[in-house]
Motif scaffolding. Structure first.
Motif, mmCIF file in Angstrom:
data_model
loop_
_atom_site.group_PDB
_atom_site.id
_atom_site.type_symbol
_atom_site.label_atom_id
_atom_site.label_comp_id
_atom_site.label_asym_id
_atom_site.label_seq_id
_atom_site.Cartn_x
_atom_site.Cartn_y
_atom_site.Cartn_z
ATOM 1 N N ALA A 35 0.837 -1.206 0.000
ATOM 2 C CA ALA A 35 0.000 0.000 0.000
ATOM 3 C C ALA A 35 0.870 1.254 0.000
ATOM 4 C CB ALA A 35 -0.935 -0.002 1.206
ATOM 5 N N LYS A 36 1.964 1.213 0.741
ATOM 6 C CA LYS A 36 2.890 2.347 0.776
ATOM 7 C C LYS A 36 3.533 2.551 -0.590
ATOM 8 C CE LYS A 36 6.932 4.275 3.091
ATOM 9 N NZ LYS A 36 7.750 4.525 1.917
ATOM 10 N N THR A 37 3.921 1.490 -1.244
ATOM 11 C CA THR A 37 4.505 1.583 -2.577
ATOM 12 C C THR A 37 3.509 2.200 -3.555
ATOM 13 O OG1 THR A 37 5.946 -0.311 -2.169
ATOM 14 C CG2 THR A 37 5.520 0.238 -4.468
ATOM 15 N N THR A 38 2.266 1.763 -3.482
ATOM 16 C CA THR A 38 1.213 2.310 -4.337
ATOM 17 C C THR A 38 1.016 3.792 -4.060
ATOM 18 O OG1 THR A 38 0.100 0.182 -4.469
ATOM 19 C CG2 THR A 38 -1.224 2.117 -4.972
ATOM 20 N N ARG A 39 0.965 4.158 -2.783
ATOM 21 C CA ARG A 39 0.805 5.565 -2.405
ATOM 22 C C ARG A 39 1.954 6.410 -2.937
ATOM 23 N NH1 ARG A 39 2.583 7.787 3.180
ATOM 24 N NH2 ARG A 39 4.468 7.275 2.078
ATOM 25 N N ASP A 40 3.171 5.922 -2.763
ATOM 26 C CA ASP A 40 4.344 6.666 -3.221
ATOM 27 C C ASP A 40 4.319 6.855 -4.736
ATOM 28 O OD1 ASP A 40 5.163 6.794 -0.585
ATOM 29 O OD2 ASP A 40 6.710 5.254 -0.803
ATOM 30 N N GLN A 41 3.908 5.827 -5.466
ATOM 31 C CA GLN A 41 3.842 5.928 -6.920
ATOM 32 C C GLN A 41 2.766 6.920 -7.350
ATOM 33 O OE1 GLN A 41 5.999 4.597 -9.246
ATOM 34 N NE2 GLN A 41 4.916 6.073 -10.507
ATOM 35 N N ARG A 42 1.628 6.882 -6.669
ATOM 36 C CA ARG A 42 0.553 7.826 -6.999
ATOM 37 C C ARG A 42 0.972 9.262 -6.716
ATOM 38 N NH1 ARG A 42 -4.654 4.426 -4.770
ATOM 39 N NH2 ARG A 42 -4.689 2.934 -6.482
ATOM 40 N N LYS A 43 1.697 9.468 -5.614
ATOM 41 C CA LYS A 43 2.205 10.804 -5.301
ATOM 42 C C LYS A 43 3.172 11.268 -6.386
ATOM 43 C CE LYS A 43 2.194 11.377 -0.285
ATOM 44 N NZ LYS A 43 3.083 11.431 0.886
ATOM 45 N N ALA A 44 4.069 10.384 -6.782
ATOM 46 C CA ALA A 44 5.043 10.726 -7.825
ATOM 47 C C ALA A 44 4.341 11.032 -9.139
ATOM 48 C CB ALA A 44 6.051 9.587 -7.996
ATOM 49 N N ASP A 45 3.332 10.253 -9.483
ATOM 50 C CA ASP A 45 2.582 10.487 -10.717
ATOM 51 C C ASP A 45 1.829 11.813 -10.662
ATOM 52 O OD1 ASP A 45 3.497 8.098 -11.768
ATOM 53 O OD2 ASP A 45 1.647 6.993 -11.346
ATOM 54 N N ALA A 46 1.213 12.114 -9.519
ATOM 55 C CA ALA A 46 0.487 13.372 -9.369
ATOM 56 C C ALA A 46 1.441 14.558 -9.457
ATOM 57 C CB ALA A 46 -0.276 13.400 -8.042
ATOM 58 N N ASP A 47 2.602 14.437 -8.847
ATOM 59 C CA ASP A 47 3.604 15.491 -8.899
ATOM 60 C C ASP A 47 4.077 15.699 -10.338
ATOM 61 O OD1 ASP A 47 5.072 17.377 -7.262
ATOM 62 O OD2 ASP A 47 6.866 16.200 -7.728
ATOM 63 N N PHE A 48 4.321 14.589 -11.044
ATOM 64 C CA PHE A 48 4.740 14.663 -12.445
ATOM 65 C C PHE A 48 3.669 15.365 -13.274
ATOM 66 C CE2 PHE A 48 4.987 13.116 -16.775
ATOM 67 C CZ PHE A 48 6.330 13.275 -17.075
ATOM 68 N N ASP A 49 2.416 14.986 -13.082
ATOM 69 C CA ASP A 49 1.312 15.588 -13.835
ATOM 70 C C ASP A 49 1.184 17.084 -13.542
ATOM 71 O OD1 ASP A 49 0.799 13.082 -14.898
ATOM 72 O OD2 ASP A 49 -0.930 12.702 -13.598
ATOM 73 N N PHE A 50 1.359 17.469 -12.287
ATOM 74 C CA PHE A 50 1.292 18.879 -11.907
ATOM 75 C C PHE A 50 2.359 19.683 -12.634
ATOM 76 C CE2 PHE A 50 2.992 22.255 -9.147
ATOM 77 C CZ PHE A 50 1.913 23.114 -9.157
ATOM 78 N N TRP A 51 3.618 19.206 -12.568
ATOM 79 C CA TRP A 51 4.698 19.954 -13.206
ATOM 80 C C TRP A 51 4.598 19.903 -14.727
ATOM 81 C CZ3 TRP A 51 6.577 23.694 -10.700
ATOM 82 C CH2 TRP A 51 6.666 23.638 -9.309
ATOM 83 N N ALA A 52 3.980 18.857 -15.263
ATOM 84 C CA ALA A 52 3.727 18.807 -16.710
ATOM 85 C C ALA A 52 2.763 19.921 -17.102
ATOM 86 C CB ALA A 52 3.175 17.447 -17.117
ATOM 87 N N ALA A 53 1.732 20.135 -16.287
ATOM 88 C CA ALA A 53 0.769 21.196 -16.561
ATOM 89 C C ALA A 53 1.423 22.569 -16.453
ATOM 90 C CB ALA A 53 -0.411 21.095 -15.603
ATOM 91 N N VAL A 54 2.274 22.742 -15.454
ATOM 92 C CA VAL A 54 2.986 24.013 -15.292
ATOM 93 C C VAL A 54 3.896 24.252 -16.496
ATOM 94 C CG1 VAL A 54 4.724 25.239 -13.916
ATOM 95 C CG2 VAL A 54 2.870 24.019 -12.763
#
Length: 91
Positions: free
Chosen positions: A25-44
Motif C-alpha cells: 500500500a505504501k509503494t502504491t501511495r508513493d507511486q501515486r504521489k510521484a505520478d500526481a507530482d509529475f502531472d502537476f509539473w507537466a501542466a505548469v
C-alpha cells in the motif's frame, strides 16, 4: 497460559501478511504521489512553454518561489525524457 508453537507461528504469519500488505500500500501511495507530482509539473511546463503564462505569474499562482519552480521544471523535463526513453510495459 503461554501460546503454543502453532499459535505463535500463526500469529507470526498473520503479522507478516499484514506487513506485506501495508508495504504494498505504501509503494502504491508513493507511486501515486510521484505520478500526481509529475502531472502537476507537466501542466505548469505546458502553460509556460505555450506562452500562455509567464514563469513569474505561475509562481504567484501556485505560491512557490521562482527558483523552486525553475528547479522543478528542470527535474520534470529530465523525468519526462527518461519516461519517453523507457518502453511502456503495458503495451
Amino acid at each position: 497460559m503461554p501460546k503454543s508453537d502453532a499459535e505463535k507461528a500463526a500469529e507470526a504469519q498473520r503479522v507478516q501478511q499484514v506487513q506485506q500488505r501495508l508495504a504494498a500500500a505504501k509503494t502504491t501511495r508513493d507511486q501515486r504521489k510521484a505520478d500526481a507530482d509529475f502531472d502537476f509539473w507537466a501542466a505548469v511546463a505546458a502553460a509556460i512553454d505555450s506562452g500562455e503564462i509567464k514563469q513569474s505569474e505561475v509562481c504567484e499562482a501556485i505560491d512557490y518561489r521562482r527558483e523552486h519552480v525553475r528547479r522543478q521544471l528542470i527535474e520534470h523535463r529530465a523525468q519526462a525524457a527518461a519516461r519517453a526513453a523507457t518502453p511502456d510495459s503495458t503495451d
